[in-house]
Design a protein around this motif. Structure first.
Motif, PDB file in Angstrom:
ATOM      1  N   VAL A   1       0.845  -1.365  -0.028  1.00 17.53           N
ATOM      2  CA  VAL A   1      -0.037  -0.007  -0.016  1.00 17.53           C
ATOM      3  C   VAL A   1       0.990   1.271   0.019  1.00 17.53           C
ATOM      4  CG1 VAL A   1      -1.584   1.282   1.478  1.00 17.53           C
ATOM      5  CG2 VAL A   1      -1.820  -1.066   1.220  1.00 17.53           C
ATOM      6  N   ASN A   2       0.488   2.028  -1.062  1.00 13.45           N
ATOM      7  CA  ASN A   2       1.424   3.317  -0.639  1.00 13.45           C
ATOM      8  C   ASN A   2       0.350   4.644  -1.034  1.00 13.45           C
ATOM      9  OD1 ASN A   2       1.357   3.933  -3.477  1.00 13.45           O
ATOM     10  ND2 ASN A   2       2.809   2.474  -4.038  1.00 13.45           N
ATOM     11  N   GLY A   3       0.722   5.712  -0.712  1.00 14.29           N
ATOM     12  CA  GLY A   3       0.243   6.910  -0.874  1.00 14.29           C
ATOM     13  C   GLY A   3       0.919   8.295  -1.023  1.00 14.29           C
ATOM     14  N   ASP A   4       0.099   9.400  -1.398  1.00 14.43           N
ATOM     15  CA  ASP A   4       0.793  10.510  -1.680  1.00 14.43           C
ATOM     16  C   ASP A   4      -0.328  11.663  -1.291  1.00 14.43           C
ATOM     17  OD1 ASP A   4       2.157  12.739  -2.578  1.00 14.43           O
ATOM     18  OD2 ASP A   4       2.641  11.847  -4.639  1.00 14.43           O
ATOM     19  N   ASN A   5       0.203  12.687  -0.542  1.00 19.62           N
ATOM     20  CA  ASN A   5      -0.790  13.453  -0.037  1.00 19.62           C
ATOM     21  C   ASN A   5      -0.358  14.990  -0.462  1.00 19.62           C
ATOM     22  OD1 ASN A   5       1.244  13.935   1.844  1.00 19.62           O
ATOM     23  ND2 ASN A   5      -0.132  14.078   3.614  1.00 19.62           N
ATOM     24  N   LYS A   6       0.850  15.050  -1.328  1.00 21.83           N
ATOM     25  CA  LYS A   6       1.178  16.180  -2.109  1.00 21.83           C
ATOM     26  C   LYS A   6       0.874  16.479  -3.511  1.00 21.83           C
ATOM     27  CE  LYS A   6       4.290  17.450   1.304  1.00 21.83           C
ATOM     28  NZ  LYS A   6       3.676  16.673   2.337  1.00 21.83           N
ATOM     29  N   ILE A   7      -0.235  16.091  -3.818  1.00 20.17           N
ATOM     30  CA  ILE A   7      -0.895  16.174  -5.154  1.00 20.17           C
ATOM     31  C   ILE A   7      -2.110  17.195  -5.199  1.00 20.17           C
ATOM     32  CG2 ILE A   7      -0.070  13.627  -5.809  1.00 20.17           C
ATOM     33  CD1 ILE A   7      -3.377  13.233  -5.220  1.00 20.17           C
ATOM     34  N   ILE A   8      -2.278  17.558  -6.298  1.00 22.86           N
ATOM     35  CA  ILE A   8      -3.399  18.518  -6.649  1.00 22.86           C
ATOM     36  C   ILE A   8      -4.012  18.054  -8.078  1.00 22.86           C
ATOM     37  CG2 ILE A   8      -2.612  20.608  -5.622  1.00 22.86           C
ATOM     38  CD1 ILE A   8      -2.517  20.759  -9.188  1.00 22.86           C
ATOM     39  N   LYS A   9      -5.382  18.681  -8.172  1.00 24.45           N
ATOM     40  CA  LYS A   9      -6.201  18.271  -9.251  1.00 24.45           C
ATOM     41  C   LYS A   9      -6.719  19.405 -10.113  1.00 24.45           C
ATOM     42  CE  LYS A   9     -10.592  17.133  -8.859  1.00 24.45           C
ATOM     43  NZ  LYS A   9     -11.853  16.439  -8.471  1.00 24.45           N
ATOM     44  N   ILE A  10      -6.219  19.324 -11.489  1.00 24.93           N
ATOM     45  CA  ILE A  10      -6.569  20.424 -12.350  1.00 24.93           C
ATOM     46  C   ILE A  10      -7.490  19.831 -13.309  1.00 24.93           C
ATOM     47  CG2 ILE A  10      -5.697  22.055 -14.006  1.00 24.93           C
ATOM     48  CD1 ILE A  10      -2.775  21.946 -12.942  1.00 24.93           C
ATOM     49  N   SER A  11      -8.570  20.747 -13.477  1.00 27.90           N
ATOM     50  CA  SER A  11      -9.772  20.366 -14.405  1.00 27.90           C
ATOM     51  C   SER A  11     -10.118  21.387 -15.433  1.00 27.90           C
ATOM     52  CB  SER A  11     -11.020  20.138 -13.732  1.00 27.90           C
ATOM     53  OG  SER A  11     -10.734  19.137 -12.444  1.00 27.90           O
TER      54      SER A  11
END
Ligand code: ASP
Ligand code: MG
Length: 407
Positions: free
Chosen positions: A333-343
């Motif tokens: 299991v891994n994760g990343d909380n330094k991401i953003i979303k552009i739409s």
């Protein structure tokens, strides 16, 4: 002659001088021969002040008494605005939510409007009065005061406009409309003249917090043309309505983004019926909302599964996922909380190919790696590293020439 419902937010009525300015604006619309119903918020900061008073007394205020308390802010502004109008020679009459009779359910602090009896309002309008209604509040079947949730005055205005079959519902606020993207990120972001309800909902839920989302949904459902404009500057604002021919000329209406994203991946889960449910079931039971979901094509009868959640829920979701991984025999299991979303958002996408490839080409040109992609009929979203937010939004704004009007 038109019937217009106008809503003025907390900053617009933040001082007695500003209440005077609102009265001048309303008077201007009356002089042009319109019938006007005004919905006002509490003076800015007042609702928070009232909530603060309650918390000085108890951590667990009764929900009923809380609504009695926080609804008082709007009662102040309706009275003051009527005084300001009458002083200028415009007959006016104020109404609280229960006096109009805005009937709601009994869910204190987040009540839903069930019915509006607008007889009083109609009578006053026919008598040539301006009607001023307290936003954010209603009354339940037992006569208890209810409130509609923070920012709820927008919903009051739209609901009244729907009930009165008004020609337009105008939301006056401290910005002069809806922009192609956040002007703090892109300095030549352009104010949109028009946008559809669907686009506005996509933009709003993605962070362009100009309007309460519920109000936009309500307006769409009852087909109430909604206009966002500035209380402080003259201008046309942005009209939110259903699609018309002019709108089809624009491929993309705007770029929304969301800074509060986090993603989680579970690797090497068995490729069997029920696995997606076993992964996401416990997540939703913990009240964590999942946004994007990607599952890979299976290899060696196992597959990988990635999804995004709000950053505040990241730790909680990671713990749950680790537990599911043990149960499912997953590899990692891994994760990343330094991401953003552009739409990219636009109804024009429906009938035009090539938007996605242009978006990906633009991001590649800036060396931005795309981590996840999702699409809907009128939206393409990508997840990228947090550090690329400004660069990505600016590059896309330029590539799609959003600073220019479509015509
Ligand atoms: N006064 C309420 C609030 O601050 C309602 C509103 O402003 O729309 O949330
Ligand atoms: Mg407000």
């Amino acid at each position: 002659m038109s019937l217009i419902v106008q809503k003025y937010g907390g900053t617009s009525v933040g001082t007695t001088e500003r209440i005077g300015n609102v009265a001048d604006k309303v008077a201007g619309w009356r002089d042009k021969g319109n019938d006007v119903v005004v919905v006002v918020s509490a003076m800015s900061g007042e609702t928070n002040r009232l909530i603060g008073l309650a918390s000085d007394i108890t951590d667990k205020p009764s929900p009923r008494e809380m609504d009695v308390l926080v609804s008082t802010g709007e009662q102040v502004t309706i009275a003051l605005l009527c005084m300001a109008l009458e002083q200028r020679g415009y007959p006016a009459r104020s109404y609280t939510g229960s006096q109009v009779h805005i009937l709601t359910d009994s869910s204190f602090s987040k009540a839903r409007i069930l019915d509006i009896d607008n007889q009083n309002v109609q009578k006053d309008l026919s008598a040539g009065r301006v009607v001023v209604v307290a936003g954010f509040q209603g009354v339940d079947e037992h006569g208890s005061i209810t409130t509609l949730g923070r920012g709820g005055s927008d919903t009051t205005a739209v609901a009244l406009a729907a009930a009165l079959k008004a020609d337009e519902c105008q939301i006056y606020t401290d910005v002069d409309g809806v922009y192609t993207t956040d002007p703090r990120v892109v300095s030549d972001a352009r104010r949109l003249n028009k946008i559809t309800f669907e686009e506005m909902l996509e933009m709003a839920s993605l962070g362009s917090k100009v309007l309460q989302i519920r109000a936009v949904e309500f307006a769409g459902k009852y087909n109430v043309p909604l206009r966002v404009l500035s209380s402080f500057e003259e201008g046309e604002g942005t009209l939110i309505s259903y699609e018309d021919e002019e709108m089809e000329d624009a491929l993309i209406s705007g770029i929304a983004f969301n800074r509060d994203e986090a993603k989680l991946t579970i690797l090497g889960v068995p490729d069997q019926p029920g696995v997606a449910h076993k992964i996401l079931g416990p997540i939703s039971e913990a009240n964590v909302e999942v946004d994007m979901i990607v599952q890979n094509i299976a290899e060696d009868s196992t597959t990988d599964f990635t999804f995004t959640v709000h950053r505040n829920d990241y730790d909680k979701a990671l713990d749950i996922l680790k537990q599911s991984a043990d149960e499912l025999g997953a590899r990692e299991v891994n994760g990343d909380n330094k991401i953003i979303k552009i739409s990219l958002v636009g109804v024009g996408m429906r009938s035009h190919a090539g938007i996605a490839s242009k978006m990906f080409e633009t991001l590649a040109g800036e060396g931005i790696n795309i981590r996840m992609i999702s699409t809907s009929e009128i939206k393409i979203s990508v997840v990228v590293d947090e550090k690329y937010l400004e660069l990505g939004v600016r590059a896309l704004h330029e590539a799609f020439e959003l600073e220019k009007s479509p015509q």
